[in-house]
Design an enzyme around this catalytic site. Sequence first.
Site, mmCIF file in Angstrom:
data_model
loop_
_atom_site.group_PDB
_atom_site.id
_atom_site.type_symbol
_atom_site.label_atom_id
_atom_site.label_comp_id
_atom_site.label_asym_id
_atom_site.label_seq_id
_atom_site.Cartn_x
_atom_site.Cartn_y
_atom_site.Cartn_z
ATOM 1 N N ASP A 30 0.866 -1.184 0.000
ATOM 2 C CA ASP A 30 0.000 0.000 0.000
ATOM 3 C C ASP A 30 0.900 1.231 0.000
ATOM 4 O OD1 ASP A 30 -3.251 0.110 0.790
ATOM 5 O OD2 ASP A 30 -2.155 2.010 0.952
ATOM 6 N N PHE A 151 -16.402 -11.196 -5.452
ATOM 7 C CA PHE A 151 -17.849 -11.106 -5.185
ATOM 8 C C PHE A 151 -18.052 -11.022 -3.674
ATOM 9 C CE2 PHE A 151 -17.275 -13.457 -9.170
ATOM 10 C CZ PHE A 151 -17.957 -12.620 -10.039
ATOM 11 N N GLU A 154 -19.341 -6.752 1.921
ATOM 12 C CA GLU A 154 -18.751 -6.285 3.167
ATOM 13 C C GLU A 154 -19.539 -6.859 4.339
ATOM 14 O OE1 GLU A 154 -18.027 -2.073 3.229
ATOM 15 O OE2 GLU A 154 -17.229 -2.163 1.205
ATOM 16 N N GLY A 272 -36.222 -2.005 1.015
ATOM 17 C CA GLY A 272 -35.629 -1.177 2.075
ATOM 18 C C GLY A 272 -35.592 0.275 1.676
ATOM 19 N N CYS A 279 -19.904 -0.232 -4.118
ATOM 20 C CA CYS A 279 -19.918 -1.007 -5.362
ATOM 21 C C CYS A 279 -21.125 -0.757 -6.245
ATOM 22 C CB CYS A 279 -19.811 -2.490 -5.031
ATOM 23 S SG CYS A 279 -18.147 -2.883 -4.484
ATOM 24 N N LYS A 282 -21.545 2.793 -7.955
ATOM 25 C CA LYS A 282 -20.481 3.135 -8.902
ATOM 26 C C LYS A 282 -20.410 2.128 -10.049
ATOM 27 C CE LYS A 282 -16.117 1.448 -7.132
ATOM 28 N NZ LYS A 282 -15.957 0.306 -7.979
HETATM 29 C C1 UDX Z 1 -12.152 -2.106 -3.989
HETATM 30 C C2 UDX Z 1 -11.924 -2.135 -5.490
HETATM 31 O O1 UDX Z 1 -10.708 -1.639 -5.792
HETATM 32 C C3 UDX Z 1 -13.042 -1.512 -6.208
HETATM 33 O O2 UDX Z 1 -12.851 -1.547 -7.583
HETATM 34 C C4 UDX Z 1 -14.219 -2.355 -5.855
HETATM 35 O O3 UDX Z 1 -15.327 -2.039 -6.632
HETATM 36 C C5 UDX Z 1 -14.521 -2.123 -4.398
HETATM 37 O O4 UDX Z 1 -13.460 -2.497 -3.662
HETATM 38 P P1 UDX Z 1 -11.689 -0.890 -1.839
HETATM 39 O O5 UDX Z 1 -10.882 -2.053 -1.396
HETATM 40 O O6 UDX Z 1 -13.014 -0.684 -1.217
HETATM 41 O O7 UDX Z 1 -11.879 -0.937 -3.420
HETATM 42 O O8 UDX Z 1 -10.861 0.455 -1.864
HETATM 43 P P2 UDX Z 1 -10.133 1.195 -0.697
HETATM 44 O O9 UDX Z 1 -10.656 0.749 0.625
HETATM 45 O O10 UDX Z 1 -10.126 2.626 -1.100
HETATM 46 O O11 UDX Z 1 -8.645 0.615 -0.800
HETATM 47 C C6 UDX Z 1 -7.735 0.872 -1.793
HETATM 48 C C7 UDX Z 1 -6.325 0.807 -1.182
HETATM 49 O O12 UDX Z 1 -5.359 0.970 -2.214
HETATM 50 C C8 UDX Z 1 -6.041 1.889 -0.136
HETATM 51 O O13 UDX Z 1 -5.511 1.284 1.020
HETATM 52 C C9 UDX Z 1 -5.019 2.791 -0.828
HETATM 53 O O14 UDX Z 1 -4.117 3.366 0.087
HETATM 54 C C10 UDX Z 1 -4.340 1.821 -1.770
HETATM 55 N N1 UDX Z 1 -3.709 2.428 -2.940
HETATM 56 C C11 UDX Z 1 -4.422 3.243 -3.749
HETATM 57 C C12 UDX Z 1 -2.401 2.111 -3.260
HETATM 58 O O15 UDX Z 1 -1.739 1.360 -2.543
HETATM 59 N N2 UDX Z 1 -1.841 2.625 -4.394
HETATM 60 C C13 UDX Z 1 -2.507 3.479 -5.211
HETATM 61 O O16 UDX Z 1 -1.953 3.937 -6.215
HETATM 62 C C14 UDX Z 1 -3.854 3.793 -4.880
HETATM 63 C C1 UDX Z 2 -21.744 -6.029 -3.341
HETATM 64 C C2 UDX Z 2 -21.942 -7.399 -4.019
HETATM 65 O O1 UDX Z 2 -22.955 -8.138 -3.350
HETATM 66 C C3 UDX Z 2 -20.648 -8.167 -4.053
HETATM 67 O O2 UDX Z 2 -20.817 -9.390 -4.735
HETATM 68 C C4 UDX Z 2 -19.681 -7.268 -4.777
HETATM 69 O O3 UDX Z 2 -18.546 -7.872 -5.153
HETATM 70 C C5 UDX Z 2 -19.455 -6.005 -4.000
HETATM 71 O O4 UDX Z 2 -20.695 -5.328 -3.955
HETATM 72 P P1 UDX Z 2 -21.681 -5.082 -0.872
HETATM 73 O O5 UDX Z 2 -21.789 -3.747 -1.554
HETATM 74 O O6 UDX Z 2 -20.637 -5.284 0.152
HETATM 75 O O7 UDX Z 2 -21.477 -6.235 -1.969
HETATM 76 O O8 UDX Z 2 -23.069 -5.395 -0.159
HETATM 77 P P2 UDX Z 2 -24.434 -6.114 -0.540
HETATM 78 O O9 UDX Z 2 -24.715 -7.124 0.494
HETATM 79 O O10 UDX Z 2 -24.463 -6.539 -1.941
HETATM 80 O O11 UDX Z 2 -25.474 -4.916 -0.321
HETATM 81 C C6 UDX Z 2 -25.464 -3.762 -1.158
HETATM 82 C C7 UDX Z 2 -26.588 -2.824 -0.774
HETATM 83 O O12 UDX Z 2 -27.845 -3.393 -1.134
HETATM 84 C C8 UDX Z 2 -26.691 -2.499 0.713
HETATM 85 O O13 UDX Z 2 -26.998 -1.133 0.867
HETATM 86 C C9 UDX Z 2 -27.839 -3.377 1.193
HETATM 87 O O14 UDX Z 2 -28.484 -2.861 2.324
HETATM 88 C C10 UDX Z 2 -28.728 -3.372 -0.028
HETATM 89 N N1 UDX Z 2 -29.604 -4.557 -0.122
HETATM 90 C C11 UDX Z 2 -29.068 -5.797 -0.284
HETATM 91 C C12 UDX Z 2 -31.001 -4.384 -0.111
HETATM 92 O O15 UDX Z 2 -31.498 -3.257 0.017
HETATM 93 N N2 UDX Z 2 -31.787 -5.497 -0.243
HETATM 94 C C13 UDX Z 2 -31.287 -6.753 -0.400
HETATM 95 O O16 UDX Z 2 -32.070 -7.703 -0.525
HETATM 96 C C14 UDX Z 2 -29.884 -6.911 -0.421
#
Ligand code: UDX
Ligand code: UDX
Length: 470
Positions: A30, A151, A154, A272, A279, A282
Amino acid sequence: MHITVVGSGYVGLVAGACFADLEHEVILVDNDQKKLADLRAGQIPIHENFLPELLDRHRGRRLTFSDDIQAATQASAAVFIAVGTPPTEQGEADLSYVESVARSISGAINSYKVIVEKSTVPVYTSEWIRKIMLRNAAPPDAFDVASNPEFLREGTAVTDFLYPDRIVLGADSERCASVLREIYAPLTDGSYYRRKDAIPRPDRAAVMPTAIVTSAKSAELIKHASNAFLAMKISFVNAVASICESVGANVQQVCRGIGTDSRIGPRFLNPGIGYGGSCFPKDLMAFRSVARECGYEFRLLDEVMRINEDQRQRFLRKVRNALWTLRGKRLGVLGLAFKGGTDDIRESPAILLVQSLVQEGCQVAAYDPAARERAREMLNSSVEFTDNAYEAATNADALLILTEWDEFANLDLDRLHKALKYPIVIDGRNLYDPEVMAARGFTYYSVGRAPVSPEGHATDTAPSLRTSTS
Ligand code: UDX
Ligand code: UDX
């Protein structure tokens, strides 16, 4: 196998810890020095079930932390890119972090390596990574670029990683595919599941995951299409919930009826306050941009997003219908994270709702089991943060449930009733049975089900809710 994971955020940290649990040697890279120092010191920057156990198990042994991306690449057979891909103002994925990683590792290709996209990226990204690496003098025969989408939800990311339904390996050569197969072999051959110290199997997990080997482009599309489909399922059921409210039907009964059709399935059918998180919002925008660039207007995705936005507005109307005027009202709020089980507030519908309510002049006392610190940075002094649900409810004109944390579904209802100024609960996550709530003395509003009052009959619903689906 020696593996580097670049980016130790929600995805990279979980992937790195899980690879170590599959007995690989992992370097987590990182560029955030503070994060690295915290991780080395045993602190965990995110709230994620089982992550503390895995980091304790492997930190300093199979799992090390570094800011030296070149040295880590040289020491590894596979480099997973898990840096963030935030949306640009136009809604496309910003791939500048991915590009900068590709540039940095180009000079470190000292033997055959597989570079793997783990971040969610649009189709063609693997081709771009390859082009950028070649431009920066990486030897063409010494690396392949693959796509291995995650997949992970969180809150359940560790068990989603170790007990997946499927593992998608997007590789354009057999040499590359075989490296990826080897990395995941402990899961696909079942040896991990026979280990006594394996992280316990969650209830719904498949017996053994299959690896689906595809081209890199197909894998990139699988990720976007999966998230778009899941978001569509949620918006669909939210639209059905609105109709249920208009006609006096019960969305839970409707969902049971449709979800038991095995072609539809019961999961992701919970209505809900709309989906949030880092995710779905975006990825939908990015997928729509990708489609547009390819000459296809994916209007269905526009509608999925519109329904999602509308769902929050409907909830606000519900609060108004329950309380009449909002200025000066004190509201208890349960949940600020975008969903239960995480401290993540990115694109949280709960935060957006709280901001709207504060703007309308409400005083908000909020409680979240994990997201308090992150929420405090965002909401600063406009909201009072409490240490538990009952404190948030104390003297409130109504209690709002905005995140589906398990603990919010198991509250002591008598204590809650005593704490509230008026026993009104507006539940954006359908955590309670309306009949039980009415019997326990609450006026209770939920999503896609008729509101109820202690007198045992449906409360009067204002016309805007009865007739409007917009
Ligand atoms: C991830 C995926 O990258 C994104 O595409 C997916 O849809 C959701 O999850 P996430 O792990 O949530 O993103 O991102 P974040 O928590 O912002 O972590 C990214 C990490 O990369 C940070 O710790 C940041 O410091 C690091 N980073 C970023 C680097 O080490 N180098 C860089 O150039 C940019
Ligand atoms: C999502 C995808 O599920 C995962 O596969 C992917 O790789 C990352 O993005 P995440 O965003 O962590 O995961 O959460 P998820 O459990 O999918 O929920 C997303 C949002 O939908 C939350 O705001 C949740 O409250 C909402 N949700 C989910 C509903 O409103 N109804 C449902 O039945 C399920």
